[in-house]
Design a protein around this motif. Structure first.
Motif, mmCIF file in Angstrom:
data_model
loop_
_atom_site.group_PDB
_atom_site.id
_atom_site.type_symbol
_atom_site.label_atom_id
_atom_site.label_comp_id
_atom_site.label_asym_id
_atom_site.label_seq_id
_atom_site.Cartn_x
_atom_site.Cartn_y
_atom_site.Cartn_z
ATOM 1 N N LEU A 20 0.776 -1.310 -0.153
ATOM 2 C CA LEU A 20 -0.009 -0.027 -0.010
ATOM 3 C C LEU A 20 0.695 1.085 0.015
ATOM 4 O O LEU A 20 0.399 2.376 -0.346
ATOM 5 N N GLY A 21 2.183 1.205 0.565
ATOM 6 C CA GLY A 21 3.005 2.379 0.587
ATOM 7 C C GLY A 21 3.470 2.617 -0.855
ATOM 8 O O GLY A 21 4.003 4.000 -1.079
ATOM 9 N N SER A 64 -2.808 5.926 -1.838
ATOM 10 C CA SER A 64 -3.751 6.205 -3.018
ATOM 11 C C SER A 64 -4.612 5.523 -3.212
ATOM 12 O O SER A 64 -4.834 4.143 -3.132
ATOM 13 N N ILE A 65 -5.935 6.100 -3.526
ATOM 14 C CA ILE A 65 -7.306 5.001 -3.818
ATOM 15 C C ILE A 65 -8.069 5.630 -5.056
ATOM 16 O O ILE A 65 -8.261 6.784 -5.280
ATOM 17 N N LEU A 125 -0.406 -1.277 -9.069
ATOM 18 C CA LEU A 125 -1.817 -1.051 -8.516
ATOM 19 C C LEU A 125 -2.269 -2.216 -7.966
ATOM 20 O O LEU A 125 -1.663 -3.730 -8.213
ATOM 21 N N ILE A 126 -2.871 -2.098 -6.749
ATOM 22 C CA ILE A 126 -3.533 -3.476 -6.055
ATOM 23 C C ILE A 126 -5.020 -3.358 -6.382
ATOM 24 O O ILE A 126 -5.621 -2.264 -6.049
ATOM 25 N N LEU A 197 -0.953 -7.804 2.295
ATOM 26 C CA LEU A 197 -0.401 -6.393 2.080
ATOM 27 C C LEU A 197 -0.531 -5.243 3.121
ATOM 28 O O LEU A 197 -0.234 -4.239 2.973
ATOM 29 N N ILE A 198 -1.259 -5.955 4.352
ATOM 30 C CA ILE A 198 -1.339 -4.844 5.571
ATOM 31 C C ILE A 198 -0.442 -4.829 6.670
ATOM 32 O O ILE A 198 -0.094 -6.104 6.886
#
Length: 198
Positions: A20-21, A64-65, A125-126, A197-198
């Protein structure tokens, strides 16, 4: 016969899953149609819980979302003016979060998704959302053409039972599994669930 390898392995072009970073979280078509409409997904609740975990983590870390919603048919599937087209409240965009609206499965087609992603500044991208065999698959495949590296969260995607050409039915679980295998061959790194991923 040797054990088969993915095209990623054969070409040496595999990439590690994103974090996520260093990535943009891309949520595809998390809309009411898939809960209460004609396209109800048997795996919706479990997948939605995983998407919510990703979204909460992204918000908490300032990641980013980008949300994508499908503009469907007035009075029909994913009706943009009715309840079935609305975002699922558990993962609905907050004010200030990017929302892209599409009319085709591929979220890049006829939209400004590429420009919005470029503005976020990440090539990674996730990806999560609905449906695995349709919007998730086509968007991930198209993302490769644009030079993005996708990480797909298996448990944060779902699809539905589908009829087969010979009159049988392929279950949602098997359709999802097959599509994930295909994406992992040459289009995306796969992680099992949000916790990876967290």
């Amino acid at each position: 016969m040797s054990h088969p390898q993915t095209l990623f392995q054969l070409t040496g072009r595999t990439h590690a899953p994103a974090t996520l970073g260093n990535a943009t979280l891309l949520i595809l078509d998390a809309q009411e149609e898939y809960r209460s409409g004609v396209l109800q997904l048997p795996g919706l609740d479990a997948a939605l819980a995983e998407i919510a975990k990703l979204l909460t983590a992204a918000r908490n870390t300032g990641a980013s979302i980008v949300h994508v919603n499908h503009l469907g048919i007035a009075g029909g599937l994913l009706d943009p003016s009715g309840p079935r087209g609305r975002p699922l409240p558990e993962v609905a965009p907050l004010p200030g979060e990017v929302l892209v609206q599409k009319r085709l499965p591929n979220a890049f087609a006829g939209t400004d998704l590429h420009e919005q992603l470029q503005a976020q500044g990440h090539l990674d991208l996730i990806v999560c959302g609905f449906m695995t065999h349709s919007s998730v698959s086509t968007t991930v495949r198209a993302a490769k053409d644009y030079g993005y590296r996708c990480t797909v969260v298996d448990a944060a995607c779902a699809t539905r039972d589908l009829p087969t050409p010979d009159g049988q039915v392929i279950s949602a679980a098997e359709m999802h599994r097959v599509e994930m295998i295909a994406l992992a061959d040459n289009f995306a790194a796969l992680v099992p669930q949000a916790s990876a991923l967290i």
